[in-house]
Design a protein around this motif. Sequence first.
Motif, short mmCIF file in Angstrom:
data_model
loop_
_atom_site.label_atom_id
_atom_site.label_comp_id
_atom_site.label_asym_id
_atom_site.label_seq_id
_atom_site.Cartn_x
_atom_site.Cartn_y
_atom_site.Cartn_z
N GLY A 142 0.79 -1.21 0.00
CA GLY A 142 0.00 0.00 0.00
C GLY A 142 0.83 1.27 0.00
N LEU A 143 0.14 2.37 -0.20
CA LEU A 143 0.71 3.71 -0.07
C LEU A 143 0.27 4.24 1.29
CD1 LEU A 143 2.12 6.27 -1.25
CD2 LEU A 143 -0.14 6.94 -2.12
N GLU A 144 1.23 4.49 2.17
CA GLU A 144 0.91 5.01 3.49
C GLU A 144 0.93 6.53 3.44
OE1 GLU A 144 2.44 3.14 6.90
OE2 GLU A 144 2.62 1.17 5.95
N LEU A 145 -0.24 7.10 3.68
CA LEU A 145 -0.45 8.54 3.56
C LEU A 145 -0.40 9.16 4.95
CD1 LEU A 145 -1.18 10.87 1.63
CD2 LEU A 145 -3.58 10.28 1.97
N PHE A 146 0.64 9.96 5.21
CA PHE A 146 0.80 10.65 6.48
C PHE A 146 0.36 12.10 6.31
CE2 PHE A 146 3.79 7.15 6.53
CZ PHE A 146 3.83 6.71 7.84
N VAL A 147 -0.58 12.53 7.12
CA VAL A 147 -1.12 13.88 7.02
C VAL A 147 -0.70 14.68 8.25
CG1 VAL A 147 -3.19 15.29 6.76
CG2 VAL A 147 -3.08 13.03 5.69
N GLU B 270 10.63 1.72 -0.19
CA GLU B 270 10.75 2.93 -1.00
C GLU B 270 9.47 3.15 -1.82
OE1 GLU B 270 13.73 4.90 -4.36
OE2 GLU B 270 14.19 2.95 -3.46
N GLY B 271 9.00 4.37 -1.81
CA GLY B 271 7.82 4.73 -2.59
C GLY B 271 6.51 4.41 -1.92
N GLN B 272 6.55 3.95 -0.66
CA GLN B 272 5.31 3.58 0.02
C GLN B 272 4.94 4.52 1.16
OE1 GLN B 272 6.17 -1.11 -0.42
NE2 GLN B 272 4.19 -0.67 0.53
N ALA B 273 5.53 5.72 1.17
CA ALA B 273 5.15 6.74 2.15
C ALA B 273 4.99 8.07 1.43
CB ALA B 273 6.21 6.87 3.25
N LEU B 274 3.93 8.79 1.78
CA LEU B 274 3.65 10.09 1.19
C LEU B 274 3.17 11.02 2.29
CD1 LEU B 274 3.38 11.79 -1.44
CD2 LEU B 274 1.02 11.00 -1.57
N PHE B 275 3.67 12.27 2.27
CA PHE B 275 3.34 13.24 3.31
C PHE B 275 2.54 14.39 2.70
CE2 PHE B 275 7.28 11.08 4.21
CZ PHE B 275 7.07 10.60 5.50
N LEU B 276 1.34 14.62 3.24
CA LEU B 276 0.48 15.70 2.78
C LEU B 276 0.14 16.61 3.95
CD1 LEU B 276 -2.23 14.07 0.46
CD2 LEU B 276 -0.11 15.21 -0.21
N GLN B 277 -0.06 17.89 3.66
CA GLN B 277 -0.45 18.81 4.73
C GLN B 277 -1.96 19.00 4.75
OE1 GLN B 277 1.45 22.66 4.85
NE2 GLN B 277 0.41 23.25 6.75
N GLN B 278 -2.51 18.91 5.96
CA GLN B 278 -3.92 19.22 6.16
C GLN B 278 -4.13 20.71 5.95
OE1 GLN B 278 -5.39 17.57 9.79
NE2 GLN B 278 -7.37 18.57 9.67
N ASN B 279 -5.30 21.07 5.47
CA ASN B 279 -5.64 22.48 5.25
C ASN B 279 -5.71 23.20 6.60
OD1 ASN B 279 -6.75 24.93 4.60
ND2 ASN B 279 -8.47 24.10 3.44
N PRO B 280 -4.85 24.18 6.86
CA PRO B 280 -4.90 24.85 8.16
C PRO B 280 -6.22 25.57 8.42
CG PRO B 280 -3.38 25.97 6.66
CD PRO B 280 -3.76 24.68 6.01
N ASP B 281 -6.90 25.98 7.36
CA ASP B 281 -8.18 26.66 7.55
C ASP B 281 -9.22 25.75 8.17
OD1 ASP B 281 -7.18 29.00 6.50
OD2 ASP B 281 -7.92 28.63 4.47
N VAL B 282 -9.22 24.45 7.82
CA VAL B 282 -10.23 23.56 8.41
C VAL B 282 -9.84 23.15 9.83
CG1 VAL B 282 -11.05 22.72 6.18
CG2 VAL B 282 -9.29 21.43 7.40
N ILE B 283 -8.55 23.14 10.14
CA ILE B 283 -8.15 22.92 11.53
C ILE B 283 -8.77 24.01 12.40
CG2 ILE B 283 -6.22 22.85 13.15
CD1 ILE B 283 -4.53 21.60 10.96
N ASP B 284 -8.75 25.23 11.91
CA ASP B 284 -9.33 26.36 12.65
C ASP B 284 -10.85 26.31 12.72
OD1 ASP B 284 -6.98 27.58 13.44
OD2 ASP B 284 -6.83 28.84 11.67
N PHE C 288 -7.26 19.15 2.28
CA PHE C 288 -5.81 19.27 2.20
C PHE C 288 -5.40 20.63 1.66
CE2 PHE C 288 -6.98 14.79 1.39
CZ PHE C 288 -6.40 14.22 2.51
N LEU C 289 -4.21 21.05 2.05
CA LEU C 289 -3.67 22.30 1.52
C LEU C 289 -3.37 22.10 0.03
CD1 LEU C 289 -2.66 25.15 2.38
CD2 LEU C 289 -0.38 24.14 2.59
N VAL D 91 -0.84 14.26 -6.68
CA VAL D 91 0.34 13.59 -6.14
C VAL D 91 -0.05 12.21 -5.60
CG1 VAL D 91 2.08 13.66 -4.32
CG2 VAL D 91 1.57 15.72 -5.62
N VAL D 92 -1.20 12.13 -4.92
CA VAL D 92 -1.67 10.84 -4.40
C VAL D 92 -1.90 9.86 -5.54
CG1 VAL D 92 -3.56 9.68 -3.19
CG2 VAL D 92 -2.69 11.86 -2.33
#
Length: 450
Positions: A194-199, A235-249, A273-274, A282-283
């Motif tokens: 799998g592709l492990e998606l870290f947010v 290799e190739g099985q981790a991806l880092f995405l940023q959560q949208n800071p506006d929705v955190i707020d 996502f941002l 990218v995903v």
Amino acid sequence: MNNKTASYEVNFDGLVGPTHNYAGLSYGNVASVNNADAISNPKQAALQGLAKMKAMHEMGLKQGIFAPHARPDINALRRLGFTGNDTQVINKVAKESVVLLRAVYSASAMWTANAATVSPSLDTKDSKVHFTSANLNNKFHRSLEPHTTTSLLKAMFKNDDYFVHHTHLPEQPFFGDEGAANHTRLCDDHASKGLELFVYGTSSLDSRIVSPSKFPARQSLEASQAIARLHDLNEGQALFLQQNPDVIDQGVFHNDVIAVGNENVLLCHEQAFLNQTNALEVVKHAYVGEKEMHIIQVPTDMVSVDDAVRSYLFNSQLVTLPDASMMLVAPQECKNNARVNKYIDYMLSANNPVKEVKYFDLKQSMQNGGGPACLRLRVALNDNELNAINPDVMMNADKFDTLTNWVNKHYRDKLTDKDLADPQLMNESYTALDELTKLLSLGSVYQFQR
């Protein structure tokens, strides 16, 4: 010829503890704060959770049980300077600080989506299942959990031939880690790599990364990167995405409040996502499977962020049934919200793998800020790994009856601050958990003496 080994996604649901209360301790979690001071019903909360576990088991899914932590945490109070025997300690804290009393009684370990991050053997270089307990350092009451969580995981997954347990990350602020609530695994099926998606919500070291301005971002990029290294992902099985800071707020304190994935489906709000358009491209490009990747974006004009937070649409579970179809396991609040209910009907009729919805009454946990997905830790296991775990933590009809009787025997149906100040509640809680360790064969996982 198909050479795949049979694999399953096992959901380990948190069994709500006997001190479940509405303390309002989680700033940034709208439901938790809004229901502060409400009267809780621990018995009803635990029975609602058990009913969901039983239903999942009866659907043919693999369902496990994650035990609650021992509360109150007397050891934490002693570290803060409170002296005397256990009863004297509780009496002193009750007079000095009701907020501190609430914190050490918190049953927040029920949110097992925050317990740890798990990487299955299909994704790791040593072909073992890796666990890293979350440090949960953003909130005092949750920062009390990592050591017990690790002990519980070791009591559940104790065969070194298959399982690797890592110490939680350093508790410094820039390594804030909230576990699987910010981690999603996308794959063709649970028997495929799998592709492990870290947010993540922010970076503690890179000032160029924008952060929310109102509520704290609890998951740091550095923590997510550290876990990927610890788990030694292929290799190739981790991806880092940023959560949208506006929705955190807007109250989206974890990614699983705005997005949920299962196999080749990612269900997310269009504001999750941002720079979302680019992020999802990218995903798609990084996806390691051969099947079509289905990204279901929920538009704001159909479901607002406020509706998503109030209903916990995205904190539903997406599960694959034995017939390979997908089902959304949603809280009753999604059915009661007209706009969310309408969207779910629309989604089920569209061209995607999600074909069914089942609603559960989880009001007690919903009022404390978590729904079906918050209550469970997903662990993908093959046959050998499944057979190697502690069998007494798996749900079946007899286990459901046993635990229902245990809850009815030990739990109160009402808790207020006055109850927390009563040392008898402490004694009841410890006695209940003493018995539970035997029912689930957990050994000496709790940090109290009886």
